[in-house]
Design a protein around this motif. Structure first.
Motif, mmCIF file in Angstrom:
data_model
loop_
_atom_site.group_PDB
_atom_site.id
_atom_site.type_symbol
_atom_site.label_atom_id
_atom_site.label_comp_id
_atom_site.label_asym_id
_atom_site.label_seq_id
_atom_site.Cartn_x
_atom_site.Cartn_y
_atom_site.Cartn_z
ATOM 1 N N ALA A 302 0.838 -1.214 0.000
ATOM 2 C CA ALA A 302 0.000 0.000 0.000
ATOM 3 C C ALA A 302 0.867 1.256 0.000
ATOM 4 C CB ALA A 302 -0.918 -0.008 1.218
ATOM 5 N N GLN A 303 1.960 1.247 0.776
ATOM 6 C CA GLN A 303 2.764 2.471 0.871
ATOM 7 C C GLN A 303 3.512 2.773 -0.428
ATOM 8 O OE1 GLN A 303 3.159 -0.384 2.626
ATOM 9 N NE2 GLN A 303 4.937 -0.238 3.971
ATOM 10 N N PHE A 304 3.859 1.725 -1.161
ATOM 11 C CA PHE A 304 4.547 1.979 -2.430
ATOM 12 C C PHE A 304 3.575 2.553 -3.457
ATOM 13 C CE2 PHE A 304 6.572 0.996 -6.516
ATOM 14 C CZ PHE A 304 7.818 1.589 -6.298
ATOM 15 N N LYS A 305 2.383 1.989 -3.490
ATOM 16 C CA LYS A 305 1.366 2.509 -4.412
ATOM 17 C C LYS A 305 1.009 3.958 -4.081
ATOM 18 C CE LYS A 305 -0.853 -1.808 -5.705
ATOM 19 N NZ LYS A 305 -1.893 -2.740 -5.227
ATOM 20 N N PHE A 306 0.901 4.212 -2.783
ATOM 21 C CA PHE A 306 0.614 5.571 -2.314
ATOM 22 C C PHE A 306 1.716 6.530 -2.783
ATOM 23 C CE2 PHE A 306 2.110 8.387 1.139
ATOM 24 C CZ PHE A 306 1.029 9.238 1.309
ATOM 25 N N LEU A 307 2.965 6.097 -2.611
ATOM 26 C CA LEU A 307 4.105 6.923 -3.031
ATOM 27 C C LEU A 307 4.047 7.226 -4.518
ATOM 28 C CD1 LEU A 307 7.031 8.134 -2.651
ATOM 29 C CD2 LEU A 307 7.874 5.847 -3.207
ATOM 30 N N ARG A 308 3.858 6.177 -5.319
ATOM 31 C CA ARG A 308 3.874 6.377 -6.768
ATOM 32 C C ARG A 308 2.763 7.305 -7.236
ATOM 33 N NH1 ARG A 308 7.515 3.490 -10.111
ATOM 34 N NH2 ARG A 308 6.300 4.487 -11.735
ATOM 35 N N LYS A 309 1.632 7.210 -6.578
ATOM 36 C CA LYS A 309 0.523 8.087 -6.943
ATOM 37 C C LYS A 309 0.878 9.547 -6.638
ATOM 38 C CE LYS A 309 -4.443 8.229 -6.579
ATOM 39 N NZ LYS A 309 -5.599 7.874 -5.791
ATOM 40 N N LYS A 310 1.483 9.764 -5.470
ATOM 41 C CA LYS A 310 1.897 11.116 -5.083
ATOM 42 C C LYS A 310 2.951 11.648 -6.053
ATOM 43 C CE LYS A 310 -0.427 11.896 -1.274
ATOM 44 N NZ LYS A 310 -1.524 12.869 -1.285
ATOM 45 N N LEU A 311 3.923 10.814 -6.368
ATOM 46 C CA LEU A 311 5.000 11.252 -7.273
ATOM 47 C C LEU A 311 4.424 11.660 -8.623
ATOM 48 C CD1 LEU A 311 7.743 8.503 -6.637
ATOM 49 C CD2 LEU A 311 7.660 10.822 -5.698
ATOM 50 N N ALA A 312 3.538 10.813 -9.133
ATOM 51 C CA ALA A 312 2.956 11.097 -10.448
ATOM 52 C C ALA A 312 2.185 12.407 -10.405
ATOM 53 C CB ALA A 312 2.049 9.946 -10.867
ATOM 54 N N ASN A 313 1.517 12.658 -9.284
ATOM 55 C CA ASN A 313 0.727 13.879 -9.216
ATOM 56 C C ASN A 313 1.610 15.121 -9.102
ATOM 57 O OD1 ASN A 313 -2.042 14.663 -9.427
ATOM 58 N ND2 ASN A 313 -1.782 15.582 -7.396
ATOM 59 N N ILE A 314 2.682 15.018 -8.345
ATOM 60 C CA ILE A 314 3.611 16.163 -8.263
ATOM 61 C C ILE A 314 4.154 16.460 -9.660
ATOM 62 C CG2 ILE A 314 5.845 16.945 -7.373
ATOM 63 C CD1 ILE A 314 5.175 15.242 -4.813
ATOM 64 N N LEU A 315 4.545 15.419 -10.373
ATOM 65 C CA LEU A 315 5.094 15.633 -11.718
ATOM 66 C C LEU A 315 4.038 16.215 -12.656
ATOM 67 C CD1 LEU A 315 7.402 12.559 -12.372
ATOM 68 C CD2 LEU A 315 8.033 14.922 -11.868
ATOM 69 N N ARG A 316 2.820 15.734 -12.522
ATOM 70 C CA ARG A 316 1.746 16.241 -13.372
ATOM 71 C C ARG A 316 1.608 17.751 -13.189
ATOM 72 N NH1 ARG A 316 -3.162 17.701 -13.042
ATOM 73 N NH2 ARG A 316 -3.468 17.338 -10.824
ATOM 74 N N ILE A 317 1.649 18.189 -11.923
ATOM 75 C CA ILE A 317 1.483 19.620 -11.643
ATOM 76 C C ILE A 317 2.696 20.414 -12.128
ATOM 77 C CG2 ILE A 317 1.296 21.307 -9.771
ATOM 78 C CD1 ILE A 317 -0.242 18.899 -8.282
ATOM 79 N N LYS A 318 3.883 19.871 -11.881
ATOM 80 C CA LYS A 318 5.109 20.560 -12.309
ATOM 81 C C LYS A 318 5.184 20.665 -13.835
ATOM 82 C CE LYS A 318 7.280 21.085 -8.303
ATOM 83 N NZ LYS A 318 7.577 22.439 -7.788
ATOM 84 N N ARG A 319 4.586 19.705 -14.500
ATOM 85 C CA ARG A 319 4.706 19.659 -15.946
ATOM 86 C C ARG A 319 3.750 20.609 -16.654
ATOM 87 N NH1 ARG A 319 2.742 14.587 -19.546
ATOM 88 N NH2 ARG A 319 4.030 14.895 -21.393
ATOM 89 N N ARG A 320 2.655 20.946 -15.982
ATOM 90 C CA ARG A 320 1.581 21.718 -16.636
ATOM 91 C C ARG A 320 2.035 22.887 -17.483
ATOM 92 N NH1 ARG A 320 -4.162 23.443 -14.237
ATOM 93 N NH2 ARG A 320 -4.118 24.572 -16.203
ATOM 94 N N PRO A 321 2.862 23.782 -16.928
ATOM 95 C CA PRO A 321 3.242 24.958 -17.732
ATOM 96 C C PRO A 321 3.938 24.586 -19.038
ATOM 97 C CG PRO A 321 4.114 25.116 -15.479
ATOM 98 C CD PRO A 321 3.438 23.792 -15.585
ATOM 99 N N PHE A 322 4.563 23.412 -19.057
ATOM 100 C CA PHE A 322 5.308 23.017 -20.259
ATOM 101 C C PHE A 322 4.388 22.515 -21.362
ATOM 102 C CE2 PHE A 322 8.190 23.038 -16.827
ATOM 103 C CZ PHE A 322 9.350 23.537 -17.375
ATOM 104 N N LEU A 323 3.136 22.294 -21.009
ATOM 105 C CA LEU A 323 2.210 21.715 -21.981
ATOM 106 C C LEU A 323 1.357 22.770 -22.673
ATOM 107 C CD1 LEU A 323 1.140 18.555 -19.995
ATOM 108 C CD2 LEU A 323 2.497 18.613 -22.085
#
Ligand SMILES: Nc1ncnc2c1ncn2[C@@H]1O[C@H](COP(=O)(O)OP(=O)(O)O)[C@@H](O)[C@H]1O
Ligand SMILES: [Mg+2]
Length: 413
Positions: A302-323
């Protein structure tokens, strides 16, 4: 004199892609491969600005004399690589072709290694020589190692330098080294790693465009993760955007590409994740033996899945301006392909744009028909008075920030 198994011509052909800076990095990597933490690069120039000699020294474990022949046997797949084949998800071992040490011919006539290694409670030293004309030959196998008080490590000194001026080395070399090693220095930032050029350490921070640290806790299991997100201001030499998993001793356990499929935007990033949870973690759950899987964490935790979801979301937000630019392009494309009706309202266009920036996958994973249906449904939704449901619907797919939520609400007012 021992002879390398391929001809000098053969080696040169295999190495002809190499340029001087790249060759220099091979010697630095050899130091890190030998578990060095500090690499010093020093060069001297004459009054005309011509480089007279370059030396690269490391504080690694050296080259034991009885293993020299073995190590310098240039297989196209080096022993180092063969032994570490299973570890391709580790940065600690860079060498793979067994010819890196021969690339000096791109900028120098001679190379001399002086190495110190530890054996039977004492430190021993000897030298190895090679020259560019007979690159398949080297001396050193018949040398008699002498005792020394010096620390272990290797210094390779190049002479007969050509194709490099002090101007070049002072101006562009540091930048090249940063593009090669910045991620590696950042990865090992708690282990006092350094690359020092003529007395000055290069600073990986100098090519960071954006960075952020986060502390994350998975509450049910009390697992804590320390995250360090970095966006580089330029493309790195050979290192794509990756997640690096680091244990509580600050050592890398594993690396793998981030979830982002680069679409050509200049979003060059590295994500470092440190946690005691990775001290015992089975990254290759499939190949690992059952025994190991019982005591170690796995990707289905559960903690690994939780981590990966958080990481993906941080990247999604950081990436927005580039799109942004890509979102404009998407609209033009949709108009051309008649996915978007010619009389489409502005708020429909705006919705598509924002949804794309928030999560490009929503659109890229669809075929033409599906795109038409999605756009059609969005159009109907915008006409209705049920628009507030969109934010809720989207929130079920991705984790929206409060800002993003209000952005959507605004859009549908
Ligand atoms: N600075 C060094 N310290 C310790 N060992 C070294 C060093 N440089 C080279 N070696 C040894 O020589 C071998 C050959 O180096 P190289 O030609 O760069 O091939 P590769 O790095 O692909 O194995 C390495 O695998 C390593 O065992
Ligand atoms: Mg090498």
């Amino acid at each position: 004199m021992p002879k390398i198994q391929i001809t000098a011509k053969g080696i040169r052909a295999a190495l002809k892609k190499y340029v001087p800076y790249q060759s220099l990095t091979e010697y630095v990597w050899n130091g890190f491969d030998a578990q060095a933490s500090i690499i010093k690069i020093d060069f001297t120039a004459n009054e005309l600005g011509n480089i007279e000699s370059i030396s690269i020294s490391d504080n690694g474990y050296g080259i034991p004399h009885d293993k020299l022949q073995d190590k310098f046997e240039p297989l196209f797949e080096s022993k180092k690589a063969l032994e570490n084949k299973l570890k391709k998800n580790l940065s600690a071992i860079h060498g793979k072709n067994g010819i890196g040490r021969l690339t000096f011919f791109t900028f120098a006539r001679n190379a001399a290694w002086k190495t110190v290694y530890h054996q039977n409670d004492t430190n021993l030293t000897y030298e190895i020589y090679a020259n560019a004309e007979n690159i398949n030959l080297y001396t050193g196998v018949n040398a008699v190692p002498r005792q020394t008080e010096e620390e272990t490590g290797t210094t390779v000194t190049f002479s007969g330098i050509h194709g490099l001026t002090s101007h070049q080395l002072e101006e562009k070399f540091q930048e090249y080294m940063l593009k090669e090693f910045a991620w590696f220095l950042a990865l090992n930032r708690h282990r006092n790693f350094a690359i020092i050029i003529n007395g000055t350490a290069i600073d990986f921070q100098s090519i960071i465009a954006d960075s952020e640290k986060f502390e994350l806790e998975h509450e049910e299991t009390k697992t804590v993760f320390f995250l360090y997100y970095v966006r580089w201001d330029q493309r790195l030499n050979n290192e794509p955007s990756r997640y690096y998993y680091i244990n509580s001793e600050h050592k890398e356990r594993w690396k793998e590409p981030t979830a982002i499929k680069n679409k050509g935007e200049q979003f060059y990033h590295s994500f470092f994740i440190e946690s005691a949870y990775f001290d015992a973690f089975s990254f290759q759950s499939a190949d690992s033996d059952q025994q190991e899987a019982l005591i170690a964490g796995t990707r289905s935790d559960a903690q690994f899945k939780f981590l990966r979801k958080k990481l993906a979301n941080i990247l999604r937000i950081k990436r927005r301006p580039f799109l942004k630019g890509f979102a404009e392009q998407l609209l033009l494309d949709y108009e051309q392909k008649n996915i978007l009706p010619t009389d489409a309202k502005d708020n429909l266009k705006q919705t598509i744009k924002i949804l794309y920036e928030m999560q490009p996958k929503i659109f890229t994973s669809l075929n033409l028909e599906q795109k038409k249906i999605l756009v059609g449904l969005l159009g109907i939704l915008l006409e209705s008075n049920k628009t507030e449901n969109v934010a809720g619907l989207l929130g079920g797919i991705i984790e929206l920030t409060p800002d993003e939520q209000s952005e959507l609400t605004q859009l549908f007012l």
